[in-house]
Design an enzyme around this catalytic site. Structure first.
Site, PDB file in Angstrom:
ATOM      1  N   HIS A 239     -17.663  -2.662   3.164  1.00  0.00           N
ATOM      2  CA  HIS A 239     -16.378  -2.801   3.843  1.00  0.00           C
ATOM      3  C   HIS A 239     -16.449  -3.791   5.003  1.00  0.00           C
ATOM      4  O   HIS A 239     -17.325  -3.695   5.867  1.00  0.00           O
ATOM      5  CB  HIS A 239     -15.932  -1.436   4.366  1.00  0.00           C
ATOM      6  CG  HIS A 239     -14.643  -1.481   5.126  1.00  0.00           C
ATOM      7  ND1 HIS A 239     -13.441  -1.763   4.518  1.00  0.00           N
ATOM      8  CD2 HIS A 239     -14.371  -1.327   6.440  1.00  0.00           C
ATOM      9  CE1 HIS A 239     -12.473  -1.757   5.434  1.00  0.00           C
ATOM     10  NE2 HIS A 239     -13.015  -1.495   6.622  1.00  0.00           N
TER      11      HIS A 239
ATOM     12  N   HIS B 194      -2.757   0.499  -4.012  1.00  0.00           N
ATOM     13  CA  HIS B 194      -2.469  -0.888  -3.646  1.00  0.00           C
ATOM     14  C   HIS B 194      -1.830  -1.572  -4.848  1.00  0.00           C
ATOM     15  O   HIS B 194      -2.484  -1.770  -5.871  1.00  0.00           O
ATOM     16  CB  HIS B 194      -3.766  -1.605  -3.226  1.00  0.00           C
ATOM     17  CG  HIS B 194      -3.591  -3.080  -3.003  1.00  0.00           C
ATOM     18  ND1 HIS B 194      -4.652  -3.940  -2.878  1.00  0.00           N
ATOM     19  CD2 HIS B 194      -2.479  -3.839  -2.879  1.00  0.00           C
ATOM     20  CE1 HIS B 194      -4.204  -5.172  -2.702  1.00  0.00           C
ATOM     21  NE2 HIS B 194      -2.889  -5.138  -2.708  1.00  0.00           N
TER      22      HIS B 194
ATOM     23  N   HIS C 163      -3.862  -2.479  -8.237  1.00  0.00           N
ATOM     24  CA  HIS C 163      -5.062  -3.198  -7.835  1.00  0.00           C
ATOM     25  C   HIS C 163      -6.194  -2.265  -7.452  1.00  0.00           C
ATOM     26  O   HIS C 163      -7.312  -2.406  -7.886  1.00  0.00           O
ATOM     27  CB  HIS C 163      -4.735  -4.139  -6.678  1.00  0.00           C
ATOM     28  CG  HIS C 163      -5.891  -4.987  -6.262  1.00  0.00           C
ATOM     29  ND1 HIS C 163      -6.811  -4.584  -5.337  1.00  0.00           N
ATOM     30  CD2 HIS C 163      -6.270  -6.203  -6.689  1.00  0.00           C
ATOM     31  CE1 HIS C 163      -7.719  -5.536  -5.186  1.00  0.00           C
ATOM     32  NE2 HIS C 163      -7.422  -6.529  -5.997  1.00  0.00           N
ATOM     33  N   HIS C 164      -5.909  -1.313  -6.585  1.00  0.00           N
ATOM     34  CA  HIS C 164      -6.911  -0.283  -6.324  1.00  0.00           C
ATOM     35  C   HIS C 164      -6.268   0.992  -5.792  1.00  0.00           C
ATOM     36  O   HIS C 164      -5.111   0.972  -5.343  1.00  0.00           O
ATOM     37  CB  HIS C 164      -8.045  -0.778  -5.405  1.00  0.00           C
ATOM     38  CG  HIS C 164      -7.724  -0.843  -3.948  1.00  0.00           C
ATOM     39  ND1 HIS C 164      -7.601  -2.017  -3.252  1.00  0.00           N
ATOM     40  CD2 HIS C 164      -7.508   0.156  -3.037  1.00  0.00           C
ATOM     41  CE1 HIS C 164      -7.320  -1.750  -1.982  1.00  0.00           C
ATOM     42  NE2 HIS C 164      -7.267  -0.453  -1.827  1.00  0.00           N
TER      43      HIS C 164
ATOM     44  N   MET D 277     -15.302  -5.641  10.905  1.00  0.00           N
ATOM     45  CA  MET D 277     -16.195  -4.511  10.679  1.00  0.00           C
ATOM     46  C   MET D 277     -17.330  -4.982   9.778  1.00  0.00           C
ATOM     47  O   MET D 277     -17.207  -5.986   9.092  1.00  0.00           O
ATOM     48  CB  MET D 277     -15.443  -3.378   9.969  1.00  0.00           C
ATOM     49  CG  MET D 277     -14.381  -2.717  10.815  1.00  0.00           C
ATOM     50  SD  MET D 277     -13.774  -1.236   9.982  1.00  0.00           S
ATOM     51  CE  MET D 277     -12.813  -0.502  11.325  1.00  0.00           C
TER      52      MET D 277
ATOM     53  N   TYR E 211       0.877  -1.168   0.000  1.00  0.00           N
ATOM     54  CA  TYR E 211       0.000   0.000   0.000  1.00  0.00           C
ATOM     55  C   TYR E 211       0.914   1.219   0.000  1.00  0.00           C
ATOM     56  O   TYR E 211       1.677   1.432   0.936  1.00  0.00           O
ATOM     57  CB  TYR E 211      -0.896   0.005   1.239  1.00  0.00           C
ATOM     58  CG  TYR E 211      -2.075  -0.948   1.132  1.00  0.00           C
ATOM     59  CD1 TYR E 211      -1.899  -2.305   1.376  1.00  0.00           C
ATOM     60  CD2 TYR E 211      -3.338  -0.486   0.786  1.00  0.00           C
ATOM     61  CE1 TYR E 211      -2.967  -3.177   1.272  1.00  0.00           C
ATOM     62  CE2 TYR E 211      -4.406  -1.348   0.676  1.00  0.00           C
ATOM     63  CZ  TYR E 211      -4.220  -2.697   0.922  1.00  0.00           C
ATOM     64  OH  TYR E 211      -5.285  -3.553   0.818  1.00  0.00           O
TER      65      TYR E 211
ATOM     66  N   HIS F  81     -13.395  -6.523   7.273  1.00  0.00           N
ATOM     67  CA  HIS F  81     -12.005  -6.965   7.304  1.00  0.00           C
ATOM     68  C   HIS F  81     -11.923  -8.386   6.731  1.00  0.00           C
ATOM     69  O   HIS F  81     -12.780  -8.802   5.956  1.00  0.00           O
ATOM     70  CB  HIS F  81     -11.441  -6.828   8.714  1.00  0.00           C
ATOM     71  CG  HIS F  81     -11.179  -5.387   9.078  1.00  0.00           C
ATOM     72  ND1 HIS F  81     -10.848  -4.957  10.336  1.00  0.00           N
ATOM     73  CD2 HIS F  81     -11.226  -4.269   8.302  1.00  0.00           C
ATOM     74  CE1 HIS F  81     -10.683  -3.645  10.334  1.00  0.00           C
ATOM     75  NE2 HIS F  81     -10.914  -3.204   9.105  1.00  0.00           N
TER      76      HIS F  81
END
EC number: 1.14.17.1
Lengths: 610, 610
Positions: free
Chosen positions: A405, A326, A255-256, A480, A223, A407
């Site tokens: 979202h 990322h 990737h993002h 989350m 990242y 984890h």
């Protein structure tokens, strides 16, 4: 595109004489009509080497996806398909293969051991196979649903595409076991909504947020953090669109990317360009969390609705932006340089409405926990009628995009709207959600939320690899359950989330004590994570925790910002009563099933003009 | 059987000229081949008037049922079909109807409002329509499973047949709503096992147990009790077969019959012939509960396997038998006389093995309870490995028949065999079980149970019409979950049943107290039914009760007779651990679907020879 088409028999004999020619031979078959023009708006590389490239288009009228698969260095064939979470077992596949005598294209599936079988119902239909200067180009289509139990149902949300490369000719399709192949997966939102592009204002300007000349680290996951700064005195603007800028050649590595705005309370944020987990990273970067833009692989430009824009700049907002990229580098390529980022399109002519982002789901608290060894444990967060009644304008808000979202253990996320106790609409659903693929997604249909409506966000978790309970929280090993809803007009309500009442959770721990010989620590000094860690996870304790979460009153966070609540009593609130649930979507079975072939297609081979 | 067949057009015009003729006209169509010969071994009247009579046969090779429906006084048509529990809504139907221009036969279904729709997939196939002296005779077939979501899946166990009579011609099938018709239901075991009839011993004799000249009461339901007596000094014999004797003309009234042996401890039992609920009935008849024979509507003769017979007569057994006849008289016909009963076939040449009956399922105790307002609550009783280890012979026992039993809220019953923690086989399953239709059923496949095996009997209950919990017990408003397994060689084990540990149930009541503001009486003087009656039935209390039954240790009844236990510790036993469950049966979809017509069949009409 038209090519002469000799018979299958001729084709077979040609193959018989020179199998190696399969690599370069001109292959062509026409069994249907290709979609009219500029037919493939969406593209994605499938493998990190760029051998396989997928383009696709969606016909909502036909409920069909058109695929174009470019195979750059074809050896003896290729597998392509879809599976629940990207595994090559239990996958729905198309296979192009040769047995030295002929080349075949067939609808197949792999069983739980990876063994490939020809499908009794052929639902992938080959439309064209053609050599191009870049490689073999296969055009085929598949209905969203086929009603074949061996087939994948193409739904909204994430689709895990899988591929495999055949190195040698095979006597039959049944000789393939996916475990022996070079294989991989790529996640993508296959059913892109077809939303007309809103017109951009005449005074639209652009700004590129990109980290210049990054040396992509030789490791699988990086990242990268980069701080950008708006010009001094930059006034309030509306972002109306943004798009990715990906450095050419790095399409399979980026990737993002996300752009965050830093917290307004800091006069300045130090400049930085480096890995986000670097010890050199200034602490203040942790306060740059307000999402301005997010892009992930396979996504195209993001447009705000014509009547709304995302405000940035001007007084009361930070001049500092954090870009996060990322890099996904599974082949550990070294020495590659990159300057990817996001191009913001913004206007000084503010649109009628500010767009806002509202956080739905669960409060970040350990009282919401998932037992270990669960394959599909569901936690649910509520935005209650009491909160929407208080915080939403009488005419309601309009949700046009959503980012889900969780984890690492998140597997599905869905938000449903309920009105007068009845679930009426899905706001966003991803039944193949992956925490590694978190896009902001335009909704196919704008959802209006009125005061008094309830929003129910449920996340499904898989904790088969965990030994202890997974509690809610900020940590990467905690969980989350969040839906960032993008909507307009902006309201003061930033956060509408819930968690079980802590008192009822203590009753649960007491009950666990009573029913089990082992001792669960309920002493006042034990923290909730410690209490969860000492629960002996038998079927009773699991079921009762589920029942507790489905019954006990909740604490609501109905907040203007993460710290400021709307006025009112938010503790020990009753769970919203839902008298009628939405049914799971059932696929339409294509009526045209009778037309499709019952066995594999023998490819007709000829010299094409490609 | 061959008849001249004019065209459909001709047929239509014939109809147009004289609709009334539909009542008597000779109708014939041949679209397939009828099964070879003596094709319909099974018969049942559908309606109490005897207007509709169904005969059928089962081809296990084709997985198809052949139906022959005789319509005695045809007006404008008839509906026949199947549904989950005998309702005319959500039913799978064939419809014969006329629109004045023609007569049609089609596969149809009714929605939840009773509205009839033509099925897009025609799975009932008409083979012949013919006039006979008795009425119109329709021959058609249907695969067990069709994979059409609007179709009923024909499974082992009870099938609820439904019918409706059309009085007037209709413009279209869609004009039918079943709520406006004369309709009814009949329960039957459609998939009769095809077991070869064992040879009877040369010295086989018969004995008729029948209540002579009963005046059937003019009320809907009567259980008639009659005491028969074996000859003085009647020695030990083996029953090898029995069959119903139904007084001619009363076929639609005699619903089921059972022969019980009285308890051996009574020297004599007073003679009696009268309603079982009569105040005149001697108390001792309540001790006549050992089943010798049971028959229900639609069943044929019951044969014991060649190597076994059911012992009766001789020292140590009562000479007194109780016959119970259930008269089902929905039209409240008065003055009808009946002498139905059961004919026992028995031999003095005792067979190698005594057959035995073993009771599986739940102990009759209030600790096993079903909350009110449940649509499908499951209770499970266990016969543990510890008990079978102790009580079964090393070579095991062979189960050849089974009778399932619950009281009024029972909806499904299943017994599964588990070996080494894995479910391996279904002993008997009825997914459309009705407490009003309790037959002894031959198993299609004999099931061998070894020492150490576990037998798991689960009953599904519907308590939607109850206001309070339904507890286990003997009362008709209490519940049972029982499988009477018929097996050989006979063992001492008469009863292998379980119930939740009472101590854990008290923990449950304590927990309910703790989690709910309302008070549940857990004071020592309150009985378990009283405790259950005071539970506030919210989702939590329901789910936790379920979890308790799935987790808490059990008390086992591993008994030689209802009072005498095998030696050992039977309290606080762990639940059998099952690591692998049997999957629900999935139907084969017929491969020949393409052949079936896509619309209704127009009946070709001609003068038949019938």
């Amino acid at each position: 595109m038209k090519v002469p088409s000799p018979s299958a028999r001729e084709a077979a004999s040609m193959y018989g004489t020179a199998v190696a020619v399969f690599l370069v031979i001109v292959v062509a078959a026409l069994q249907g009509s290709a979609p009219a023009e500029s037919p493939f708006p969406f593209h994605i590389p499938l493998d990190p080497e760029g051998t396989l490239e997928l383009s696709w288009n969606v016909s909502y009228a036909e409920e069909t996806v058109y695929f174009q698969l470019l195979v750059r260095e074809l050896k003896a064939g290729v597998l392509f398909g879809m599976s629940d979470r990207g595994e090559l077992e239990n996958a729905d596949l198309v296979v192009l293969w040769t047995d030295r005598d002929g080349a075949y294209f067939g609808d197949a599936w792999s069983d739980q051991k990876g063994q490939v079988h020809l499908d009794s119902q052929q639902d992938y239909q080959l439309l064209r196979a053609q050599r191009t200067p870049e490689g073999l180009c296969l055009l085929f289509k598949r209905p969203f649903g086929t009603c074949d139990p061996n087939d994948y149902l193409i739904e909204d949300g994430t689709v895990h595409l899988v591929y495999g490369l055949l190195e040698e000719p095979l006597q039959s399709l049944e000789a393939i076991n996916t475990s022996g192949l070079r294989t991989g997966l790529q996640r993508v939102q296959l059913l892109k909504p077809s939303i007309p592009q809103p017109a951009l204002p005449a005074d639209t300007r652009t700004m590129e947020i990109r980290a210049p000349d990054v040396l992509i680290p030789g490791q699988q996951t990086t990242y990268w953090c980069y701080i950008a700064e708006l010009p001094d005195g930059f006034p309030r603007h509306h972002i109306v669109m943004y798009e990715p800028i990906v450095t050419e050649g790095n399409e399979a590595l980026v990737h993002h990317m996300e752009v965050f705005q830093c917290a307004a309370e800091f006069e300045s944020v130090p400049h930085f360009s480096g890995p986000c987990d670097s010890k050199m990273k200034p602490q203040r970067l942790n306060y740059c969390r307000h999402v301005l833009a997010a892009w992930a692989l396979g996504a195209k430009a993001f447009y705000y609705p014509e009547e709304a824009g995302l405000a940035f700049g001007g007084p009361g907002s930070s001049r500092f932006l954090r870009l996060e990229v990322h890099y996904h580098n599974p082949l550990v390529i070294r020495g590659r340089r990159d300057s990817s980022g996001i191009r913001l399109y913004y206007t000084a002519t503010l649109r009628r409405f500010d767009a806002g982002i509202m956080e739905l789901g669960l409060v970040y608290t350990p009282v919401m926990a998932i037992p270990p060894q669960e394959t599909a444990f569901v936690l649910t967060g509520y935005c209650t009628d009491k909160c929407t009644q208080l915080a939403l304008p009488p005419s309601g808000i309009h949700v046009f995009a959503s980012q889900l979202h969780t984890h690492l253990t998140g597997r599905k996320v869905v938000t449903v709207l309920a009105r007068d106790g009845r679930e009426t609409e899905v706001v966003n659903r991803d039944s193949h959600y992956s925490p590694h693929f978190q896009e902001i997604r335009m909704l196919r249909k704008v959802v209006s939320v009125h005061p008094g409506d309830v929003l129910i966000t449920s996340c499904t978790y898989n904790t088969e690899d965990r030994r202890l309970a997974t509690v809610g929280g900020f940590g990467i090993l905690e969980e989350m359950c969040v839906n960032y809803m993008h909507y307009y007009p902006q309201t003061q309500l930033e956060l509408c989330k819930s968690a079980v009442d802590p008192g009822f959770l203590q009753k649960y721990f007491h009950l666990v004590n009573r029913f089990n010989s082992e001792e669960v620590c309920t002493c006042p000094q034990a923290s909730v994570p410690e209490q969860f860690a000492s629960v002996p996870w038998n079927s009773f304790n699991r079921e009762v925790l589920k029942a507790l979460y489905g019954f006990a009153p909740i604490s609501m966070h109905c907040n203007k910002s993460s710290a400021v609540r709307f006025q009112g009593e938010w503790n020990q609130q009753p769970l919203p009563e839902i008298v009628s649930r939405l049914e799971e979507p059932t696929p339409h079975c294509p009526a045209s099933r009778a037309q499709s072939p019952t066995g594999p297609t023998v490819l007709s081979i000829g010299e094409g003009k490609g």
